[in-house]
Motif scaffolding. Structure first.
Motif, PDB file in Angstrom:
ATOM      1  N   GLU A  66       0.809  -1.220   0.000  1.00 24.69           N
ATOM      2  CA  GLU A  66       0.000   0.000   0.000  1.00 24.69           C
ATOM      3  C   GLU A  66       0.836   1.261   0.000  1.00 24.69           C
ATOM      4  O   GLU A  66       0.300   2.370  -0.125  1.00 24.69           O
ATOM      5  N   GLY A  67       2.143   1.106   0.136  1.00 18.53           N
ATOM      6  CA  GLY A  67       2.999   2.286   0.139  1.00 18.53           C
ATOM      7  C   GLY A  67       4.442   1.874   0.331  1.00 18.53           C
ATOM      8  O   GLY A  67       4.740   0.689   0.530  1.00 18.53           O
ATOM      9  N   PRO A  68       5.353   2.854   0.247  1.00 19.92           N
ATOM     10  CA  PRO A  68       6.793   2.569   0.333  1.00 19.92           C
ATOM     11  C   PRO A  68       7.191   1.920   1.661  1.00 19.92           C
ATOM     12  O   PRO A  68       6.455   1.995   2.648  1.00 19.92           O
ATOM     13  N   LEU A  69       8.378   1.312   1.675  1.00 17.99           N
ATOM     14  CA  LEU A  69       8.882   0.634   2.869  1.00 17.99           C
ATOM     15  C   LEU A  69       8.978   1.578   4.059  1.00 17.99           C
ATOM     16  O   LEU A  69       8.589   1.241   5.168  1.00 17.99           O
ATOM     17  N   GLU A  70       9.531   2.771   3.819  1.00 20.55           N
ATOM     18  CA  GLU A  70       9.810   3.672   4.947  1.00 20.55           C
ATOM     19  C   GLU A  70       9.231   5.072   4.805  1.00 20.55           C
ATOM     20  O   GLU A  70       9.234   5.826   5.757  1.00 20.55           O
ATOM     21  N   ARG A  71       8.804   5.411   3.628  1.00 15.88           N
ATOM     22  CA  ARG A  71       8.362   6.801   3.391  1.00 15.88           C
ATOM     23  C   ARG A  71       6.860   6.859   3.193  1.00 15.88           C
ATOM     24  O   ARG A  71       6.201   5.837   3.084  1.00 15.88           O
ATOM     25  N   SER A  72       6.334   8.075   3.090  1.00 17.74           N
ATOM     26  CA  SER A  72       4.914   8.188   2.781  1.00 17.74           C
ATOM     27  C   SER A  72       4.746   8.227   1.259  1.00 17.74           C
ATOM     28  O   SER A  72       5.649   8.632   0.526  1.00 17.74           O
ATOM     29  N   ALA A  73       3.569   7.786   0.816  1.00 21.27           N
ATOM     30  CA  ALA A  73       3.307   7.668  -0.622  1.00 21.27           C
ATOM     31  C   ALA A  73       3.039   9.032  -1.250  1.00 21.27           C
ATOM     32  O   ALA A  73       2.245   9.806  -0.734  1.00 21.27           O
ATOM     33  N   GLU A  74       3.734   9.311  -2.357  1.00 22.28           N
ATOM     34  CA  GLU A  74       3.472  10.525  -3.141  1.00 22.28           C
ATOM     35  C   GLU A  74       3.098  10.081  -4.546  1.00 22.28           C
ATOM     36  O   GLU A  74       3.972   9.788  -5.362  1.00 22.28           O
ATOM     37  N   TYR A  75       1.789  10.019  -4.815  1.00 20.31           N
ATOM     38  CA  TYR A  75       1.299   9.507  -6.103  1.00 20.31           C
ATOM     39  C   TYR A  75       1.581  10.491  -7.250  1.00 20.31           C
ATOM     40  O   TYR A  75       2.107  11.591  -7.023  1.00 20.31           O
ATOM     41  N   ALA A  76       1.160  10.110  -8.445  1.00 24.23           N
ATOM     42  CA  ALA A  76       1.426  10.939  -9.629  1.00 24.23           C
ATOM     43  C   ALA A  76       0.139  11.344 -10.353  1.00 24.23           C
ATOM     44  O   ALA A  76      -0.053  11.034 -11.533  1.00 24.23           O
ATOM     45  N   PRO A  77      -0.766  12.090  -9.646  1.00 16.21           N
ATOM     46  CA  PRO A  77      -2.031  12.466 -10.287  1.00 16.21           C
ATOM     47  C   PRO A  77      -1.849  13.439 -11.449  1.00 16.21           C
ATOM     48  O   PRO A  77      -2.702  13.497 -12.343  1.00 16.21           O
ATOM     49  N   ASP A  78      -0.747  14.184 -11.460  1.00 13.36           N
ATOM     50  CA  ASP A  78      -0.550  15.127 -12.566  1.00 13.36           C
ATOM     51  C   ASP A  78      -0.375  14.393 -13.894  1.00 13.36           C
ATOM     52  O   ASP A  78      -0.826  14.858 -14.933  1.00 13.36           O
ATOM     53  N   ARG A 224      -1.662  14.698 -23.523  1.00  9.73           N
ATOM     54  CA  ARG A 224      -2.026  16.049 -23.071  1.00  9.73           C
ATOM     55  C   ARG A 224      -1.339  16.359 -21.744  1.00  9.73           C
ATOM     56  O   ARG A 224      -0.764  17.420 -21.539  1.00  9.73           O
ATOM     57  N   ARG A 225      -1.371  15.380 -20.846  1.00  7.82           N
ATOM     58  CA  ARG A 225      -0.758  15.590 -19.530  1.00  7.82           C
ATOM     59  C   ARG A 225       0.766  15.705 -19.631  1.00  7.82           C
ATOM     60  O   ARG A 225       1.367  16.559 -18.988  1.00  7.82           O
ATOM     61  N   TYR A 226       1.390  14.871 -20.434  1.00  9.93           N
ATOM     62  CA  TYR A 226       2.845  14.955 -20.609  1.00  9.93           C
ATOM     63  C   TYR A 226       3.256  16.280 -21.248  1.00  9.93           C
ATOM     64  O   TYR A 226       4.315  16.833 -20.933  1.00  9.93           O
ATOM     65  N   ALA A 227       2.402  16.787 -22.143  1.00 10.26           N
ATOM     66  CA  ALA A 227       2.699  18.089 -22.765  1.00 10.26           C
ATOM     67  C   ALA A 227       2.615  19.186 -21.709  1.00 10.26           C
ATOM     68  O   ALA A 227       3.522  20.030 -21.595  1.00 10.26           O
ATOM     69  N   ASP A 228       1.552  19.152 -20.898  1.00 15.56           N
ATOM     70  CA  ASP A 228       1.357  20.178 -19.861  1.00 15.56           C
ATOM     71  C   ASP A 228       2.460  20.141 -18.814  1.00 15.56           C
ATOM     72  O   ASP A 228       3.024  21.165 -18.446  1.00 15.56           O
ATOM     73  N   VAL A 229       2.753  18.955 -18.313  1.00 17.35           N
ATOM     74  CA  VAL A 229       3.616  18.836 -17.134  1.00 17.35           C
ATOM     75  C   VAL A 229       5.101  18.832 -17.500  1.00 17.35           C
ATOM     76  O   VAL A 229       5.921  19.440 -16.820  1.00 17.35           O
ATOM     77  N   GLN A 230       5.456  18.125 -18.567  1.00 16.50           N
ATOM     78  CA  GLN A 230       6.890  17.977 -18.887  1.00 16.50           C
ATOM     79  C   GLN A 230       7.266  18.512 -20.263  1.00 16.50           C
ATOM     80  O   GLN A 230       8.415  18.341 -20.694  1.00 16.50           O
ATOM     81  N   GLY A 231       6.309  19.129 -20.970  1.00 15.92           N
ATOM     82  CA  GLY A 231       6.643  19.786 -22.233  1.00 15.92           C
ATOM     83  C   GLY A 231       6.967  18.868 -23.395  1.00 15.92           C
ATOM     84  O   GLY A 231       7.625  19.280 -24.358  1.00 15.92           O
TER      85      GLY A 231
END
Ligand code: BDR
Ligand code: CA
Length: 310
Positions: A66-78, A224-231
């Motif tokens: 449900e998430g990383p071994l030691e860290r908190s989860a940071e998903y990729a909704p963008d 569309r998302r890749y264009a917006d976020v990473q050009g």
């Protein structure tokens, strides 16, 4: 054919990896396991079941960490949206979730098959695979190799030097890259050559049918998302490149340039956490059990994906 377990977090490009793994005759897909990454575990697991229904996967599908071994989860909704697979219509899932935990299923399959039979293909964070290694270290010598999407020898995407799958759970990546088994990584160096260009879209459109329609919606939203976020002009379809490497190996090679080099995972850097430190110094290249893919025959790669849609 090569027996694989696809460990993924669908995810637009993970969905394409599932399609390719299911359709290609050089691959025998033994199981699909899910891990939190692009979105939460329930979301990516729901997506996996829908994609499996669409592409006809009958192998077991099991949910894992449900998430990383030691860290908190940071998903990729963008990049992947709130659902983890925004912009596509998934069929009502007709395949049921396997009751086993993904980590247990990985161990069970590897230990019950012949030595050297199973290739692990992770296309998400490496949490499940690391947990499997910790729980049953004998899988290290039993697995044929690990061919994964993650990292980069040059620049990152989540940070200047770190790629998302590795940066999501660097401690897990560290376990996997230092285990001593053969690891081949398809990182950004090679996956940024797998671009869904307008020419690719045209080829997909010419196929027709439900899977091609799904793929067109997928490319449109992801693009569309890749264009917006990473050009990007055309989006990099990362994850099926790992599957393609296995296909290439199984068929004798020649379409992917894979270079043997030591790879270490940065887990404690002030600016570099999640970096894959790839040692490409000429006098070191050729050493170690880890390899990095640097070149891809993109026409061959898209031929594989288009054939999988047919
Ligand atoms: C990786 O991150 C995820 O967003 C993709 O599915 C891919 O596995 C690319 O950095
Ligand atoms: Ca992924």
């Amino acid at each position: 054919p090569r027996k694989i377990i696809l460990d993924c977090d669908p995810g637009h490009d993970d969905a394409v990896a599932m399609l390719l793994a299911q359709a290609h005759p050089a691959i025998d897909l033994l199981a699909v396991t899910t891990v939190a990454g692009n979105q939460s575990l329930p979301k990516v697991t729901r997506n996996a079941l829908g994609v499996a229904t669409l592409v006809g996967i009958t192998a077991p599908i099991a949910a894992g960490a449900e998430g990383p071994l030691e860290r908190s989860a940071e998903y990729a909704p963008d990049i992947h949206g709130d659902s983890g697979l925004d912009g596509v219509v998934l069929p009502e899932a007709s395949v049921a979730l396997d009751p086993r935990n993904a980590v247990d299923l990985i161990i069970e399959l590897v230990m019950s098959h012949e030595q050297g039979d199973i290739t692990l293909v992770p296309t998400g964070p490496l949490t499940n695979v690391a947990l499997a290694v910790k729980r049953e270290p004998r899988i290290i010598e039993r697995v044929r190799e690990v061919v994964l999407m993650g990292g980069s020898a040059r620049s990152g995407n989540l940070t200047p030097v770190a790629e998302f799958n590795i940066a999501f759970d660097p401690e897990a990546a560290d376990v996997v890259f230092s285990a001593g088994w053969r690891v081949v990584t398809a990182g950004l160096d090679v996956t940024h050559q797998a671009l869904a260009t307008p020419a690719v879209t045209e080829r997909v459109a010419a196929v027709g049918g439900a899977k091609a329609e799904f793929m067109l919606d997928l490319i449109a939203e992801y693009g569309r998302r890749y264009a917006d976020v990473q050009g990007f002009d055309a989006p990099p379809v990362h994850d099926p490149v790992a599957v393609a490497i296995v296909i290439d190996e199984e068929q004798g090679g020649g379409h992917v340039d894979v270079v043997r080099a030591p790879i270490a995972i940065e887990t404690a850097g002030k600016h570099t956490t999640g970096m894959t430190v790839v040692d490409l110094r000429p006098w070191v290249v050729g050493e170690g059990r880890t390899s990095v893919a640097l070149g891809l025959d993109a026409d061959w790669f898209w031929d594989l994906v288009v054939a999988a849609l047919r």
